[in-house]
Design an enzyme around this catalytic site. Structure first.
Site, PDB file in Angstrom:
ATOM      1  N   TYR A  52       0.814  -1.219   0.000  1.00 44.14           N
ATOM      2  CA  TYR A  52       0.000   0.000   0.000  1.00 44.14           C
ATOM      3  C   TYR A  52       0.845   1.266   0.000  1.00 44.14           C
ATOM      4  O   TYR A  52       0.431   2.296  -0.547  1.00 44.14           O
ATOM      5  CB  TYR A  52      -0.963   0.002   1.196  1.00 44.14           C
ATOM      6  CG  TYR A  52      -2.210  -0.819   0.938  1.00 44.14           C
ATOM      7  CD1 TYR A  52      -3.111  -0.450  -0.061  1.00 44.14           C
ATOM      8  CD2 TYR A  52      -2.478  -1.966   1.671  1.00 44.14           C
ATOM      9  CE1 TYR A  52      -4.242  -1.204  -0.305  1.00 44.14           C
ATOM     10  CE2 TYR A  52      -3.610  -2.727   1.425  1.00 44.14           C
ATOM     11  CZ  TYR A  52      -4.485  -2.339   0.438  1.00 44.14           C
ATOM     12  OH  TYR A  52      -5.607  -3.083   0.182  1.00 44.14           O
ATOM     13  N   GLU A  55       3.253 -30.932  13.516  1.00 39.35           N
ATOM     14  CA  GLU A  55       2.601 -30.352  12.344  1.00 39.35           C
ATOM     15  C   GLU A  55       1.270 -29.697  12.661  1.00 39.35           C
ATOM     16  O   GLU A  55       1.029 -28.549  12.298  1.00 39.35           O
ATOM     17  CB  GLU A  55       2.381 -31.428  11.271  1.00 39.35           C
ATOM     18  CG  GLU A  55       1.563 -30.921  10.080  1.00 39.35           C
ATOM     19  CD  GLU A  55       1.333 -31.972   9.018  1.00 39.35           C
ATOM     20  OE1 GLU A  55       0.506 -31.705   8.119  1.00 39.35           O
ATOM     21  OE2 GLU A  55       1.950 -33.040   9.047  1.00 39.35           O
TER      22      GLU A  55
END
Length: 369
Positions: A101, A197
């Site tokens: 931005y 995980e």
């Protein structure tokens, strides 16, 4: 407001200015085309050295010259370098989204989509041979979570006073790994780090206090570990000389996208693997042999899984170096099945703590490298 720069900041700003001066200003002054050179970031441009334990770049580079076709990207690269210099001087940070931005005030050099700005940011990181956080840019994602026998020594960002965070006393939650871990110190008597995980498996082990029973530190990777998570595990492992065991699903994604990324990195990030990889990591499971030994429920391997497994056998420098991994992958392909961590629940919700992990930890020398 500008800050007093430390040695690292001064070196990075010196690099930024040096590249701009020698590769752009001086080239134009001498009536030559300005040139920015950066390493090619791909698996085809890395080699695996067991001595260092991670993927390293070889000698392929790409060049960005100033031509009619590249003038916009060239300008965007210089503007992003300028933004980085300002962030370092002002002791500030920008997320990747914010950097996108900011470019909206760059006129014709503005990025249309964030993937464009991300690519330029990655190119600068590679050109500088530093990690993105050192040049002022941070990711949006969380760093991961930690619970167990560990005290993290942090500091108050306002007063700079030391803060001690006990990871055994986080209630029903866990300690969140910060974006930058360089200033952290650790106190622990744990025997090992267990990197997990899935958030679900992490929560099960935390709820039942597995870290106290096993005297370990639990880290939730939440899928492919973020750079912050990898850096935290690496720094903790190095500082306290702790082994790292990794617990993922038995499928090519768990083994290569998650485990291998943690251990040796990726081709795309080879220029910073030395900061973020955990070379001493070993795979506890789930392995293809575990599926047989523990009679785990399975799912068929998908075509994409088989392709990923075969690609690893053919192209992955890490796999090609380790016969143990070649054997495991061929076994998976032959079995044509995958198995999740949670499949262990078929024998009881807490079977993973009562039977599976204790069994595996008796023979750590048999873990996959």
């Amino acid at each position: 407001m500008s800050k007093k720069l430390d040695k690292q900041d001064e070196e990075i700003i010196g690099k930024l200015v040096g590249i701009a001066k020698s590769n752009v200003y001086e080239m134009i002054k001498n009536k030559k085309k300005p040139l920015l050179k950066m390493p090619l970031r791909s698996l085809s441009n890395v080699h695996y050295d067991e001595t260092n334990g991670y993927f390293e770049l070889t000698d392929k580079f790409k060049e960005r010259t100033l031509t009619a076709a590249t003038i916009k990207t060239f300008a965007q690269t210089l503007r992003m370098m300028t933004l980085s210099k300002s962030l370092i001087e002002d002791d500030d940070i920008a997320t990747k989204r914010e950097a996108y931005y900011v470019s909206k005030n760059w006129g014709e050099a503005a990025f249309h989509e964030q993937p464009e700005s991300d690519t330029v940011m990655d190119d600068i990181e590679a050109m500088m041979m530093v990690n993105r956080e050192q040049i002022g840019f941070i990711p949006e994602e969380k760093g991961g979570e930690v619970a167990g026998a560990l005290v993290v020594v942090d500091r108050d960002p306002n007063t700079n006073e030391q803060l001690k965070i006990d990871c055994t006393k986080m209630g029903s939650g866990a300690y969140s790994i910060p974006i930058s871990c360089e200033h952290l110190k650790f106190e622990t008597k744990a025997k090992f780090i267990l990197a997990i995980e899935t958030a679900g498996m992490f929560q099960r082990l935390v709820k039942h206090g597995y870290f106290a029973k096993a005297n370990c530190i639990l880290v939730s990777m939440g899928g492919v570990p973020t750079r912050a998570c990898r850096r935290f595990v690496r720094k903790l492992s190095d500082d306290k000389k702790l082994p790292v065991y990794v617990f993922v699903d038995n499928d090519p994604y768990g083994h290569f996208n998650i485990y291998r990324t943690l251990k040796v990195g990726s081709g795309n990030a080879a220029h910073i693997n030395k900061y973020f990889c955990v070379p001493n990591a070993r795979l506890l499971g789930v392995t293809p042999q575990d599926v047989i030994d523990y009679k785990l429920p399975t799912h068929p391997l998908k075509d994409v899984d088989i392709k990923r497994a075969r690609d690893a056998l053919k192209n992955d420098p890490f796999v090609k170096r380790h016969k143990e991994w070649q054997k495991a992958i061929n076994q998976m392909i032959q079995m044509k099945v995958r198995a999740e961590q949670q499949a262990l629940a078929a024998w009881g919700l807490n079977y993973v703590m009562e039977k599976y992990l204790p069994d595996k930890l008796k023979n750590t020398d048999k873990f996959l490298p």
